[in-house]
Design a protein around this motif. Structure first.
Motif, PDB file in Angstrom:
ATOM      1  N   UNK A  17       1.050  -1.295  -0.003  1.00  0.00           N
ATOM      2  CA  UNK A  17      -0.088   0.046   0.125  1.00  0.00           C
ATOM      3  C   UNK A  17       0.920   1.305  -0.021  1.00  0.00           C
ATOM      4  N   UNK A  18       1.230   1.769  -1.363  1.00  0.00           N
ATOM      5  CA  UNK A  18       2.236   2.955  -1.162  1.00  0.00           C
ATOM      6  C   UNK A  18       1.724   4.330  -0.720  1.00  0.00           C
ATOM      7  N   UNK A  19       0.537   4.396  -0.674  1.00  0.00           N
ATOM      8  CA  UNK A  19       0.019   5.653   0.118  1.00  0.00           C
ATOM      9  C   UNK A  19       0.565   5.489   1.485  1.00  0.00           C
ATOM     10  N   UNK A  20       0.425   4.465   2.383  1.00  0.00           N
ATOM     11  CA  UNK A  20       0.678   4.457   3.613  1.00  0.00           C
ATOM     12  C   UNK A  20       2.274   4.611   3.814  1.00  0.00           C
ATOM     13  N   UNK A  21       3.043   4.164   2.806  1.00  0.00           N
ATOM     14  CA  UNK A  21       4.604   4.243   3.018  1.00  0.00           C
ATOM     15  C   UNK A  21       4.857   5.789   2.575  1.00  0.00           C
ATOM     16  N   UNK A  22       4.019   6.632   1.742  1.00  0.00           N
ATOM     17  CA  UNK A  22       4.297   8.115   1.554  1.00  0.00           C
ATOM     18  C   UNK A  22       3.966   9.011   2.715  1.00  0.00           C
ATOM     19  N   UNK A  23       2.627   8.533   3.366  1.00  0.00           N
ATOM     20  CA  UNK A  23       2.328   9.072   4.640  1.00  0.00           C
ATOM     21  C   UNK A  23       3.324   8.997   5.853  1.00  0.00           C
ATOM     22  N   UNK A  24       4.048   8.050   5.951  1.00  0.00           N
ATOM     23  CA  UNK A  24       4.929   7.665   6.932  1.00  0.00           C
ATOM     24  C   UNK A  24       6.289   8.393   6.619  1.00  0.00           C
ATOM     25  N   UNK A  25       6.513   8.435   5.499  1.00  0.00           N
ATOM     26  CA  UNK A  25       7.737   9.279   5.162  1.00  0.00           C
ATOM     27  C   UNK A  25       7.667  10.728   5.455  1.00  0.00           C
TER      28      UNK A  25
END
Length: 256
Positions: free
Chosen positions: A193-201
């Protein structure tokens, strides 16, 4: 009366919370609720209850289960039972009763509109209220047919989408520090789930943890390559570049 199926089935009437212990009857009522106000054919109901190997007297058994549900949902006037016979099967008519996942859809829709219009506090409140309706996965061990399996898939996806929008709202409100641990857990549970990685970054960057944010990107890139043979999406690549250049647009924009 309120029906709750965002978890094991429960019927709430005033202060009473009623459940059904017989699993096949629970499955039948859940299917009728998922398809509320729509006629569900007998053959589809049989498939949901027994799967691909129903007993020879499945239709007779189905009639008995429907009778039990009508008793469970008894009204003062028997003719007002919410479960009605309609060719080629049965229909549960909601009428003035509530169904929790309809409330969930409404709250998510309202939260999405608030988020789109920049009303982040209202969006956060709406998404949080929607997620409060979620209790447990739906009948995980007894979903034999496409109706319940499809609904379960939709519900899990809708919940995760709500979580992502809630996270965006909280990030816009400057709540990045409290999000880091939850986002680490979410990215572990949903590594593609790439959106979650973006939010974590973004949350890590705003916490002054630029190296950790870039490490999240590298880990996500490795997973996507190994699992799918893909590079990260443009949004994730843009986040990496913005962090590398300390792009001012990543800083919290305080609403006027």
């Amino acid at each position: 009366m309120r029906y709750e199926i965002m978890g094991p089935l429960r019927v709430v009437e005033g202060e009473k919370k009623l459940t059904i212990r017989a699993r096949k009857i629970e499955v039948l009522l859940t299917v009728l609720l998922v398809r509320a106000d729509q006629v569900v054919p007998i053959d589809q109901l049989i498939a949901e209850i027994w799967g691909e190997d129903p007993p020879r007297r499945a239709i007779a058994g189905l009639h008995v289960y429907v009778s039990q549900i009508r008793k469970f949902l008894r009204r003062p006037d028997p003719s007002e039972s919410p479960v009605q016979t309609r060719t080629p099967g049965y229909v549960l008519q909601l009428g003035p009763d509530e169904l929790d996942f309809h409330c969930f859809e409404r709250l998510v829709g309202e939260g999405r509109n608030h988020l789109r219009e920049g009303r982040y506090k209202q969006a956060t409140a709406g998404f949080e209220s929607a997620l409060d309706l979620w209790r447990d996965p739906l009948l995980d061990d007894v979903c034999h047919g496409p109706i319940l399996e499809g609904f379960q898939t939709w519900l899990k996806e809708a919940r995760l989408e709500c979580v992502e929008m809630l996270t965006d709202s909280r990030l816009m409100l400057g709540r990045h520090r409290e999000l880091v641990s939850d986002l680490y857990q979410l990215t572990t549970e949903h590594p593609l789930r790439e959106a979650l990685h973006r939010q974590l970054m973004l949350a890590l960057y705003r916490c002054g943890r630029r190296a950790d944010a870039l490490h999240v990107y590298q880990a996500a890139r490795k997973t996507l390559n190994e699992e799918l043979g893909l590079e990260p999406c443009r949004a994730l690549q843009d986040m990496q570049r913005a962090i590398l250049t300390s792009d001012d647009r990543l800083e919290l924009q305080v609403p006027a």
